[in-house]
Design a protein around this motif. Structure first.
Motif, PDB file in Angstrom:
ATOM      1  N   SER A   8       0.841  -1.188   0.000  1.00  0.00           N
ATOM      2  CA  SER A   8       0.000   0.000   0.000  1.00  0.00           C
ATOM      3  C   SER A   8       0.876   1.236   0.000  1.00  0.00           C
ATOM      4  N   ASN A   9       0.498   2.216  -0.790  1.00  0.00           N
ATOM      5  CA  ASN A   9       1.206   3.493  -0.796  1.00  0.00           C
ATOM      6  C   ASN A   9       0.663   4.431   0.273  1.00  0.00           C
ATOM      7  N   ALA A  10      -0.440   4.066   0.894  1.00  0.00           N
ATOM      8  CA  ALA A  10      -1.055   4.909   1.927  1.00  0.00           C
ATOM      9  C   ALA A  10      -0.258   4.798   3.218  1.00  0.00           C
ATOM     10  N   THR A  29       1.495  10.970  20.112  1.00  0.00           N
ATOM     11  CA  THR A  29       0.937  10.875  21.467  1.00  0.00           C
ATOM     12  C   THR A  29      -0.177  11.876  21.711  1.00  0.00           C
ATOM     13  N   HIS A  30      -0.748  12.426  20.655  1.00  0.00           N
ATOM     14  CA  HIS A  30      -1.875  13.364  20.770  1.00  0.00           C
ATOM     15  C   HIS A  30      -2.955  12.939  19.787  1.00  0.00           C
ATOM     16  N   SER A  31      -4.173  13.371  20.027  1.00  0.00           N
ATOM     17  CA  SER A  31      -5.259  13.050  19.097  1.00  0.00           C
ATOM     18  C   SER A  31      -4.888  13.563  17.715  1.00  0.00           C
ATOM     19  N   VAL A  32      -5.284  12.801  16.700  1.00  0.00           N
ATOM     20  CA  VAL A  32      -4.780  13.078  15.363  1.00  0.00           C
ATOM     21  C   VAL A  32      -5.812  12.709  14.305  1.00  0.00           C
ATOM     22  N   ILE A  33      -5.702  13.379  13.168  1.00  0.00           N
ATOM     23  CA  ILE A  33      -6.461  13.028  11.964  1.00  0.00           C
ATOM     24  C   ILE A  33      -5.435  12.568  10.945  1.00  0.00           C
ATOM     25  N   ILE A  34      -5.609  11.347  10.444  1.00  0.00           N
ATOM     26  CA  ILE A  34      -4.712  10.859   9.399  1.00  0.00           C
ATOM     27  C   ILE A  34      -5.552  10.393   8.216  1.00  0.00           C
ATOM     28  N   GLY A  35      -4.970  10.501   7.043  1.00  0.00           N
ATOM     29  CA  GLY A  35      -5.684  10.092   5.843  1.00  0.00           C
ATOM     30  C   GLY A  35      -4.831   9.229   4.955  1.00  0.00           C
ATOM     31  N   SER A  36      -5.479   8.395   4.196  1.00  0.00           N
ATOM     32  CA  SER A  36      -4.769   7.503   3.286  1.00  0.00           C
ATOM     33  C   SER A  36      -4.045   8.288   2.195  1.00  0.00           C
ATOM     34  N   GLU A  63     -11.536  16.198   2.097  1.00  0.00           N
ATOM     35  CA  GLU A  63     -11.855  15.520   0.847  1.00  0.00           C
ATOM     36  C   GLU A  63     -11.635  14.024   1.046  1.00  0.00           C
ATOM     37  N   THR A  64     -12.692  13.318   1.390  1.00  0.00           N
ATOM     38  CA  THR A  64     -12.607  11.887   1.646  1.00  0.00           C
ATOM     39  C   THR A  64     -13.937  11.240   1.340  1.00  0.00           C
ATOM     40  N   GLU A  65     -13.961   9.925   1.300  1.00  0.00           N
ATOM     41  CA  GLU A  65     -15.222   9.222   1.085  1.00  0.00           C
ATOM     42  C   GLU A  65     -15.771   8.616   2.368  1.00  0.00           C
ATOM     43  N   ILE A 107      -7.075  -1.476   7.020  1.00  0.00           N
ATOM     44  CA  ILE A 107      -7.703  -2.346   6.018  1.00  0.00           C
ATOM     45  C   ILE A 107      -8.211  -1.523   4.844  1.00  0.00           C
ATOM     46  N   LEU A 108      -8.953  -0.454   5.132  1.00  0.00           N
ATOM     47  CA  LEU A 108      -9.524   0.366   4.061  1.00  0.00           C
ATOM     48  C   LEU A 108      -8.445   1.087   3.263  1.00  0.00           C
ATOM     49  N   ALA A 109      -7.428   1.602   3.946  1.00  0.00           N
ATOM     50  CA  ALA A 109      -6.334   2.287   3.247  1.00  0.00           C
ATOM     51  C   ALA A 109      -5.585   1.321   2.340  1.00  0.00           C
ATOM     52  N   SER A 110      -5.386   0.082   2.810  1.00  0.00           N
ATOM     53  CA  SER A 110      -4.665  -0.899   1.992  1.00  0.00           C
ATOM     54  C   SER A 110      -5.462  -1.316   0.763  1.00  0.00           C
ATOM     55  N   GLU A 111      -6.778  -1.136   0.812  1.00  0.00           N
ATOM     56  CA  GLU A 111      -7.628  -1.416  -0.352  1.00  0.00           C
ATOM     57  C   GLU A 111      -7.629  -0.271  -1.358  1.00  0.00           C
ATOM     58  N   GLY A 112      -6.916   0.815  -1.028  1.00  0.00           N
ATOM     59  CA  GLY A 112      -6.867   1.960  -1.928  1.00  0.00           C
ATOM     60  C   GLY A 112      -8.016   2.931  -1.735  1.00  0.00           C
ATOM     61  N   ARG A 113      -8.746   2.787  -0.651  1.00  0.00           N
ATOM     62  CA  ARG A 113      -9.871   3.687  -0.381  1.00  0.00           C
ATOM     63  C   ARG A 113      -9.371   5.044   0.106  1.00  0.00           C
ATOM     64  N   ASN A 114     -10.123   6.090  -0.199  1.00  0.00           N
ATOM     65  CA  ASN A 114      -9.827   7.437   0.287  1.00  0.00           C
ATOM     66  C   ASN A 114     -10.491   7.577   1.649  1.00  0.00           C
TER      67      ASN A 114
END
Length: 123
Positions: A8-10, A29-36, A63-65, A107-114
């Motif tokens: 996965s490139n994510a 060590t802090h709350s975070v937002i991460i995206g694929s 911008e995500t699904e 799992i979702l990121a490895s499937e290429g999902r946004n």
């Protein structure tokens, strides 16, 4: 039949524990937002009780699904009224405890999902 290794490139969550997650080679060590798609930013809340409607409006602007919401050490749901900005943009939000959210995100990121994970990291 051709076999290829799963790759996965994510960015992925490489580990987690009480009050931390590993994202690729970094320990957070802090709350975070991460995206694929490479998104990684601090999320200004240290516990579930700190959340406000503005936190979910911030997520609606991404911008995500799909958004995976890790609510901390146990599964807790935000008030439905706070989800109005997400509903207006037709964005899905799945709520689960933070460890489950980490696994689901991978799992979702490895499937290429946004996909985006908004994770509360409680100490």
């Amino acid at each position: 039949m051709k076999f290829q290794p799963d790759r996965s490139n994510a960015q992925t969550i490489s580990g987690y524990g009480p009050g931390w997650i590993g994202v690729d080679a970094e320990r957070i060590t802090h709350s975070v937002i991460i995206g694929s798609n490479g998104l990684r930013e601090a999320w200004a809340c240290t516990r579930f009780e700190d959340l406000t409607p503005e936190h979910f409006a911030q997520l609606a602007a991404l911008e995500t699904e799909l958004i995976i919401f890790g609510s901390g050490t146990r599964n807790r749901f935000p008030p439905p009224a706070w989800l109005a900005p997400l509903i207006a943009r037709r964005l899905g939000l799945e709520t689960m405890d933070t460890p489950a959210a980490c696994r689901t995100y991978n799992i979702l990121a490895s499937e290429g999902r946004n996909v985006v994970a908004a994770l509360i990291l409680e100490t």
